[in-house]
Design an enzyme around this catalytic site. Structure first.
Site, PDB file in Angstrom:
ATOM      1  N   HIS A  32       0.837  -1.202   0.000  1.00 32.82           N
ATOM      2  CA  HIS A  32       0.000   0.000   0.000  1.00 32.82           C
ATOM      3  C   HIS A  32       0.873   1.253   0.000  1.00 32.82           C
ATOM      4  O   HIS A  32       0.593   2.218  -0.707  1.00 32.82           O
ATOM      5  CB  HIS A  32      -0.905   0.014   1.233  1.00 32.82           C
ATOM      6  CG  HIS A  32      -1.938  -1.072   1.199  1.00 32.82           C
ATOM      7  ND1 HIS A  32      -3.282  -0.814   1.192  1.00 32.82           N
ATOM      8  CD2 HIS A  32      -1.825  -2.411   1.151  1.00 32.82           C
ATOM      9  CE1 HIS A  32      -3.954  -1.950   1.145  1.00 32.82           C
ATOM     10  NE2 HIS A  32      -3.087  -2.935   1.133  1.00 32.82           N
ATOM     11  N   ASP A  56      -5.886 -11.463  -4.242  1.00 33.36           N
ATOM     12  CA  ASP A  56      -5.932 -11.079  -5.656  1.00 33.36           C
ATOM     13  C   ASP A  56      -4.787 -11.687  -6.465  1.00 33.36           C
ATOM     14  O   ASP A  56      -4.796 -11.612  -7.695  1.00 33.36           O
ATOM     15  CB  ASP A  56      -5.910  -9.557  -5.782  1.00 33.36           C
ATOM     16  CG  ASP A  56      -4.604  -8.968  -5.263  1.00 33.36           C
ATOM     17  OD1 ASP A  56      -4.165  -9.376  -4.169  1.00 33.36           O
ATOM     18  OD2 ASP A  56      -4.020  -8.105  -5.945  1.00 33.36           O
TER      19      ASP A  56
END
Ligand code: UDP
Length: 469
Positions: free
Chosen positions: A20, A380
Site C-alpha cells: 500500500h 488477488d
C-alpha cells in the site's frame, strides 16, 4: 497570510503495508513533482520503519524538494506494539478502525495550525474511515485503489450482489462479469471463496465499498491500455481513473525517497557481474511465507538448475532455508533480505521473475519487460496470475505447493523453452505501453495532471479546507 494564495497541500494516508505504501508514495512523488506540497502519512510504527530503512533523513516538518513541489512525512500517533507482525493484517485493521479516525482528524487540524491547510486527502484501501473523516471536515477525498481494475470490479459485483459467485451450496461455479474473462473459483480473489479462512480480511476489503461513492475520485494503479474492457465495464457503477503503473520515475528528483519497510541490500553490483538476461529473480513480496518444505524444494531446484539467481528471503523467513544452502550456491546465487526490486527488474542481467503476483510486482515486471513464473498464494494474486499468463501472455504458471521438478521445468520454459521468445516479445510490448502511459502526456500522466489542476484551482480559489481550528 497576505494576498499570496496558499500552497496546494495534499495529505496522503496509507494503510501500513508495503503493498500500500509503495504505490501511494509513488503517486505522492508524481503529484509533488507537478508543484504540490504533499504530506505522506501512515501509522507511526510503519513510518519509523520507512525512515530507518532509508538512506535519507526526512524530519517531520521539513519537506524535501521533488520536482516543482515538496514531500514531507508526518505520521499518525497511535499507541500499539511496534514489533507485532500480525499488525500487518487483520489486527492492524481492527486497531486502525478504532484509533485511526481521531488521530487522522488531529493530523488534519495540525496542518491548519501550521498554516498549510489541507486542500485534498488521498487514501488507499483498508482505511475507509479516512474518507469519512475528510468529508466530515469538508475536505474532498480521493481513493487510490492499489489492485487491478478487474479485482476492483470483482469485489464490487460481489459486494453489491451483482452476479453469481461460488457459495457453500454451489462452490464450483465460474464467475462471469462484464469486461473480465470468465474466472474459475481458483481464479477469483480467494477471499471471496466460502472456504476462505480470512473472514475478517474479506469484511475489511468489502468495507471499502460502503463509502467509496463519498470519494470525489477513485484512482487505480493500472493503465487504460492494460485493462480497457474492465475499466469500461465498471464505469457504469464507478468511474476508475487510471494513474499507473505507479513505478519509480527515472527523472523524478525524489526517486531516492523509497518506502521500504526493510532496508534493501545492494545487489546491483552482483547483477553487473552476471551475463545478460541470465538471472532468475525470486521474490514473494512482503507478506507471503512459504512452508519449510516449499523452501527446501525451491532451494533444491535452484541449486541443481545451474543458472544464477537472486532470491529475496525476508528476515522473518531466513530460518526456513535449508542448512548449508548458502555454501552450496556460493558465487552463483545471492540471497538478500530485501532488494531494490524495481532496479533489479530493470537490470539487463535479469532473465525472469518468480513472483507471488502481488499487483505492484505485476506492474513492475510489466514495466520492466521481464517474463514471469507466476506462483500466487491467495487474495488477488490468483487473479493477477491468470492475467499475467492467459491475457498478457508473459509467463507460465507454477502450481502450489512448489515441487523441485515443476520449478525446474518452469524455469527452462520461460528462459529457453519453445514459448520463451513469444513471452519475451509480449513482455517487451507491455514495457513500451506501460512506460508510454506514465510518460509526459501519456494516458495516466494526463489523469494525474487533471487532478493537480483541480488541486491548484481549489487552493488558488481559496477553496481551502479547515482553516478554522
Ligand atoms: N519489494 C521490494 N523488494 C523486495 C520485495 C518486494 O522493493 O525484496 C517491493 C516490490 O517492488 C513491491 C512491493 O514490495 O512494490 C510488494 O508489493 P506487492 O503488491 O507486489 O506484494 P505484497 O507485498 O503486497 O504482497
Amino acid at each position: 497570510m497576505g494576498s499570496e494564495p496558499p500552497m496546494p497541500h495534499v495529505l496522503m494516508i496509507s494503510f501500513p503495508g508495503q503493498g500500500h505504501v509503495n504505490p501511494l508514495l509513488r503517486l505522492a512523488k508524481q503529484i509533488a513533482a507537478k508543484g504540490v506540497l504533499i504530506t505522506f502519512s501512515t501509522t507511526s510504527d510503519t513510518g519509523h520503519k520507512i525512515i530507518s530503512s532509508s538512506d535519507h533523513v526526512v524530519s517531520a516538518d521539513d519537506g524535501v524538494p521533488v520536482g516543482n513541489g515538496q514531500l514531507r512525512f508526518e505520521f499518525l500517533n497511535l499507541n500499539w506494539d511496534k514489533n507485532d507482525q500480525k499488525h500487518v493484517l487483520e489486527e492492524s485493521m481492527l486497531n486502525l478502525d478504532t484509533l485511526g479516525p481521531a488521530a487522522f482528524a488531529d493530523l488534519i487540524r495540525k496542518q491548519s495550525m501550521a498554516r498549510r491547510p489541507v486542500t485534498y486527502v488521498v487514501n488507499n484501501p483498508f482505511i475507509p474511515w479516512a474518507v469519512d473523516v475528510a468529508t466530515d471536515m469538508g475536505i474532498p477525498c480521493a481513493v487510490l485503489w492499489v489492485q487491478s481494475c478487474a479485482v476492483f470490479s470483482t469485489y464490487y459485483h460481489y459486494h453489491h450482489g451483482l452476479g453469481e459467485f461460488p457459495a457453500e451450496t454451489n462452490p464450483n461455479i465460474s464467475v462471469c462479469l462484464p469486461g473480465i474473462p470468465t474466472m474459475t473459483p481458483e481464479e477469483i480473489p480467494s477471499f471471496l471463496l466460502p472456504s476462505s479462512p480470512y473472514k475478517s480480511l474479506t469484511k475489511a476489503i468489502l468495507e471499502q465499498f460502503r463509502n467509496i461513492n463519498k470519494a470525489s475520485r477513485v484512482f487505480v494503479n493500472s493503465f487504460t491500455e492494460l485493462e480497457p474492457e474492465a475499466i469500461d465495464a465498471i464505469s457504469k457503477y464507478a468511474q476508475l481513473i487510471p494513474v499507473g503503473p505507479l513505478v519509480e520515475q527515472e527523472d523524478n528528483s525524489g526517486s531516492n525517497l523509497r518506502g521500504d519497510l526493510i532496508k534493501a541490500t545492494d545487489c546491483l553490483e552482483w547483477l553487473d557481474r552476471q551475463a545478460p538476461h541470465s538471472v532468475i529473480y525470486i521474490s514473494l513480496g512482503s507478506i507471503v511465507t512459504l512452508t519449510k518444505e516449499e523452501m527446501a524444494e525451491m532451494a533444491h531446484a535452484l541449486t541443481t538448475n545451474g543458472r544464477p539467481f537472486l532470491w529475496v528471503v525476508r528476515p522473518d523467513c531466513r530460518e526456513l532455508l535449508p542448512q548449508g544452502f548458502h555454501e552450496e550456491v556460493k558465487g552463483r546465487g545471492m540471497v538478500v533480505g530485501w532488494s531494490p526490486q524495481e532496479s533489479v527488474l530493470n537490470h539487463s542481467s535479469t532473465g525472469c521473475f518468480l513472483t507471488h503476483c502481488g499487483w505492484n510486482s505485476v506492474l513492475e515486471t510489466l514495466t520492466a519487460g521481464v517474463p514471469v513464473i507466476a506462483y500466487p498464494q491467495w487474495g488477488d494474486q490468483v487473479t493477477d496470475a491468470k492475467f499475467l499468463v492467459d491475457i498478457y501472455k508473459v509467463g507460465v504458471r507454477l502450481k502450489a505447493p512448489v515441487q523441485r521438478n515443476a520449478l525446474h521445468a518452469a524455469i527452462e520454459e520461460v528462459m529457453d523453452g519453445s514459448g520463451a521468445k513469444g513471452m519475451k516479445e509480449n513482455a517487451a510490448k507491455w514495457k513500451e505501453t506501460a512506460n508510454t502511459a506514465v510518460a509526459k502526456g501519456g494516458s495516466s500522466d494526463r489523469n494525474i495532471q487533471a487532478f493537480v489542476d483541480e488541486v491548484m484551482k481549489r487552493a488558488a480559489g481559496g477553496v481551502h479546507s479547515f482553516l478554522q481550528v
